[in-house]
Motif scaffolding. Sequence first.
Motif, PDB file in Angstrom:
ATOM      1  N   LEU A   8      46.661  41.578  52.440  1.00 49.00           N
ATOM      2  CA  LEU A   8      46.996  41.551  53.858  1.00 49.00           C
ATOM      3  C   LEU A   8      46.085  40.621  54.652  1.00 49.00           C
ATOM      4  CD1 LEU A   8      47.558  45.392  54.279  1.00 49.00           C
ATOM      5  CD2 LEU A   8      49.335  43.621  54.311  1.00 49.00           C
ATOM      6  N   ALA A   9      44.963  40.224  54.029  1.00 47.27           N
ATOM      7  CA  ALA A   9      44.008  39.379  54.752  1.00 47.27           C
ATOM      8  C   ALA A   9      43.453  38.227  53.927  1.00 47.27           C
ATOM      9  CB  ALA A   9      42.846  40.236  55.260  1.00 47.27           C
ATOM     10  N   MET A  10      43.795  38.164  52.633  1.00 44.35           N
ATOM     11  CA  MET A  10      43.273  37.125  51.747  1.00 44.35           C
ATOM     12  C   MET A  10      44.390  36.625  50.851  1.00 44.35           C
ATOM     13  SD  MET A  10      39.848  38.931  50.222  1.00 44.35           S
ATOM     14  CE  MET A  10      38.363  39.184  51.211  1.00 44.35           C
ATOM     15  N   ASP A  11      44.183  35.447  50.259  1.00 42.61           N
ATOM     16  CA  ASP A  11      45.146  35.035  49.242  1.00 42.61           C
ATOM     17  C   ASP A  11      44.776  35.725  47.932  1.00 42.61           C
ATOM     18  OD1 ASP A  11      43.275  33.433  47.717  1.00 42.61           O
ATOM     19  OD2 ASP A  11      43.642  31.751  49.054  1.00 42.61           O
ATOM     20  N   ALA A  12      45.675  35.672  46.966  1.00 36.80           N
ATOM     21  CA  ALA A  12      45.529  36.443  45.736  1.00 36.80           C
ATOM     22  C   ALA A  12      44.273  36.071  44.960  1.00 36.80           C
ATOM     23  CB  ALA A  12      46.771  36.265  44.861  1.00 36.80           C
ATOM     24  N   ASP A  13      43.946  34.799  44.896  1.00 29.05           N
ATOM     25  CA  ASP A  13      42.766  34.370  44.139  1.00 29.05           C
ATOM     26  C   ASP A  13      41.488  34.872  44.791  1.00 29.05           C
ATOM     27  OD1 ASP A  13      44.334  33.090  42.280  1.00 29.05           O
ATOM     28  OD2 ASP A  13      44.143  31.106  43.224  1.00 29.05           O
ATOM     29  N   GLU A  14      41.419  34.815  46.112  1.00 28.92           N
ATOM     30  CA  GLU A  14      40.240  35.316  46.824  1.00 28.92           C
ATOM     31  C   GLU A  14      40.072  36.811  46.606  1.00 28.92           C
ATOM     32  OE1 GLU A  14      40.028  32.390  50.743  1.00 28.92           O
ATOM     33  OE2 GLU A  14      41.357  34.132  50.764  1.00 28.92           O
ATOM     34  N   ALA A  15      41.181  37.534  46.661  1.00 26.67           N
ATOM     35  CA  ALA A  15      41.124  38.981  46.474  1.00 26.67           C
ATOM     36  C   ALA A  15      40.652  39.338  45.075  1.00 26.67           C
ATOM     37  CB  ALA A  15      42.492  39.595  46.746  1.00 26.67           C
ATOM     38  N   ARG A  16      41.180  38.658  44.076  1.00 27.13           N
ATOM     39  CA  ARG A  16      40.781  38.921  42.702  1.00 27.13           C
ATOM     40  C   ARG A  16      39.311  38.603  42.482  1.00 27.13           C
ATOM     41  NH1 ARG A  16      41.480  42.130  38.816  1.00 27.13           N
ATOM     42  NH2 ARG A  16      43.749  41.948  39.023  1.00 27.13           N
ATOM     43  N   GLU A  17      38.845  37.488  43.051  1.00 29.81           N
ATOM     44  CA  GLU A  17      37.432  37.122  42.905  1.00 29.81           C
ATOM     45  C   GLU A  17      36.526  38.167  43.549  1.00 29.81           C
ATOM     46  OE1 GLU A  17      34.298  33.470  43.850  1.00 29.81           O
ATOM     47  OE2 GLU A  17      36.403  33.306  44.485  1.00 29.81           O
ATOM     48  N   LEU A  18      36.923  38.659  44.714  1.00 29.12           N
ATOM     49  CA  LEU A  18      36.120  39.684  45.376  1.00 29.12           C
ATOM     50  C   LEU A  18      36.103  40.970  44.553  1.00 29.12           C
ATOM     51  CD1 LEU A  18      34.454  40.767  47.702  1.00 29.12           C
ATOM     52  CD2 LEU A  18      36.579  41.185  48.978  1.00 29.12           C
ATOM     53  N   ALA A  19      37.241  41.370  44.017  1.00 30.23           N
ATOM     54  CA  ALA A  19      37.287  42.565  43.171  1.00 30.23           C
ATOM     55  C   ALA A  19      36.369  42.403  41.962  1.00 30.23           C
ATOM     56  CB  ALA A  19      38.719  42.833  42.721  1.00 30.23           C
ATOM     57  N   ASP A  20      36.398  41.220  41.343  1.00 30.01           N
ATOM     58  CA  ASP A  20      35.542  40.971  40.177  1.00 30.01           C
ATOM     59  C   ASP A  20      34.065  41.045  40.555  1.00 30.01           C
ATOM     60  OD1 ASP A  20      37.788  40.625  38.599  1.00 30.01           O
ATOM     61  OD2 ASP A  20      37.726  38.429  38.647  1.00 30.01           O
ATOM     62  N   ARG A  21      33.709  40.473  41.706  1.00 36.24           N
ATOM     63  CA  ARG A  21      32.306  40.514  42.139  1.00 36.24           C
ATOM     64  C   ARG A  21      31.850  41.952  42.392  1.00 36.24           C
ATOM     65  NH1 ARG A  21      29.899  35.752  43.137  1.00 36.24           N
ATOM     66  NH2 ARG A  21      31.194  33.909  43.533  1.00 36.24           N
ATOM     67  N   ALA A  46      37.478  37.343  55.414  1.00 31.28           N
ATOM     68  CA  ALA A  46      38.740  38.080  55.368  1.00 31.28           C
ATOM     69  C   ALA A  46      39.502  37.881  56.679  1.00 31.28           C
ATOM     70  CB  ALA A  46      38.468  39.563  55.149  1.00 31.28           C
ATOM     71  N   GLY A  47      40.773  37.608  56.567  1.00 30.66           N
ATOM     72  CA  GLY A  47      41.599  37.457  57.765  1.00 30.66           C
ATOM     73  C   GLY A  47      41.731  36.042  58.263  1.00 30.66           C
ATOM     74  N   GLU A  48      41.020  35.081  57.660  1.00 36.77           N
ATOM     75  CA  GLU A  48      41.126  33.700  58.137  1.00 36.77           C
ATOM     76  C   GLU A  48      42.562  33.190  58.038  1.00 36.77           C
ATOM     77  OE1 GLU A  48      38.381  31.233  56.047  1.00 36.77           O
ATOM     78  OE2 GLU A  48      36.630  31.988  57.135  1.00 36.77           O
ATOM     79  N   ARG A  49      43.244  33.566  56.956  1.00 38.12           N
ATOM     80  CA  ARG A  49      44.635  33.157  56.782  1.00 38.12           C
ATOM     81  C   ARG A  49      45.516  33.756  57.864  1.00 38.12           C
ATOM     82  NH1 ARG A  49      47.384  35.734  51.798  1.00 38.12           N
ATOM     83  NH2 ARG A  49      47.503  37.391  53.326  1.00 38.12           N
TER      84      ARG A  49
END
Length: 468
Positions: free
Chosen positions: A429-442, A462-465
């Motif tokens: 809802l606030a990030m693209d899929a790659d950003e979200a996955r990277e954050l989850a991994d971190r 978060a939310g820039e998009r």
Amino acid sequence: MGAIAEQLAGFAVGLEHQDVPERVRERAKLHLIDALGCGVAAVGLDAVPATSRIVAEQGGKEEASLLGCAARVPAAQAALANGVRCHGLDFDDTHEAGICHSSVVVAPAVLAIGEAIGASGEEVLCAYLAGSEVALRIAVAAADRLYERGFHPTSVCGSFGAAAAAARLLGLDALTAANALGVVGSFASGLFEYLSDGSATKPLHAGWAAQAGVQAARLAAAGATGPATVIEGRFGLLAAHAGDADGAGERAEAIAAGLGERWEFEGLAIKLYPACHFAHASTWAAGALAEEHGLAPDEIERVVVRVPPEGAQLVLEPLADKRRPRTPYDAKFSLPFMAAHRIVRGSAGLAAFTQESIADPQVLELAARVEAEPLREEERTASRFCGGATLIAHDGRRYDRFLAAPPGSPAMPVAREEVIGKFLDNAALAMDADEARELADRLERIDEAASLEPIAAALRGAGERVRA
């Protein structure tokens, strides 16, 4: 043994990462991920924005990040705003016995202090666990009485957890950390009166408690003192908030029993609906029955739901009001609305709690036919979040189901993949899929991180998009 606050403080500042069982550490990462995913989703949906806006406008020493905002602000202010965001959708974890949303209090506090002092991810994770355990043990002892008197355990008990966690990160000794707990007892607050008109006040409870914990720890570090008997004393928490002066000794002793050996943290339940946990089991039951038996909404004469008494006052009373929620936030505490939406629309996710959804005539028509009854005798020993539903068709068919606990609870746990999936859906809802996955991994590897900066940077962005 010493006063209860002294025992809790000693546990919090003395806990070592290696002393925590691996299963508890791994579960802690998932709950941290879940809480932050809820906060990111709130950014994407622009939920409860006022606190973040005010905190950013006030500015101050640049210590810690705000979710969805480029600004960095004082740690206590970041804890306030981020706690409100993380609890804003009511999608975060809950402890069954303590009825406490500990993660959305303790996580914002440890992230704020951890970023401010440059702590490692391992230190932050350990502080999160220590603070959560402190909050939850107090909540288990006090929750029933707090509910009776209109106090919200998340803010009342969570403030102690945030103070313990912040004290640990700040490197306070046990005596100074106990002073922090003594101080934060005077900040412990949060009333359920928002239920009277559907006000979205509840998210503020989490942020306020997170801020209170950070401030109390810093005050103690600067020399402020607080009563060691803040929990069990004649005018302490159990007496003043829980009205339990006579039984305070017994309840207080249970709070510190087995610290480091038995983990209340393992009693946390992941939410699969963004609404009050007391409504989950009955909503699941009603929806599953309608699907399994092919009952269309217009074939249903009545839906009869049942939940524990402490839940009924939140999600069923007064029934006439609960059948027609006044605001989207009000709908999160309406079992008639949730059950009806689940049957009519096939879901009760984030999209159910909008101004348009709460005016859905088909949903409201079925919600008007939702009734309530007490738990049956054999159901009363089930989990605090148990619930059942009976669907009665116009042609006389009756279908009944009871869930001793809702999916996501310790008795019906969800797998790691489901928690990560929930995070990715929320973060989308606030990030693209790659950003979200990277954050989850971190976040899953937070205990390997030298600092929080990569995580903090992702949360700031978060939310820039959405804003673009």
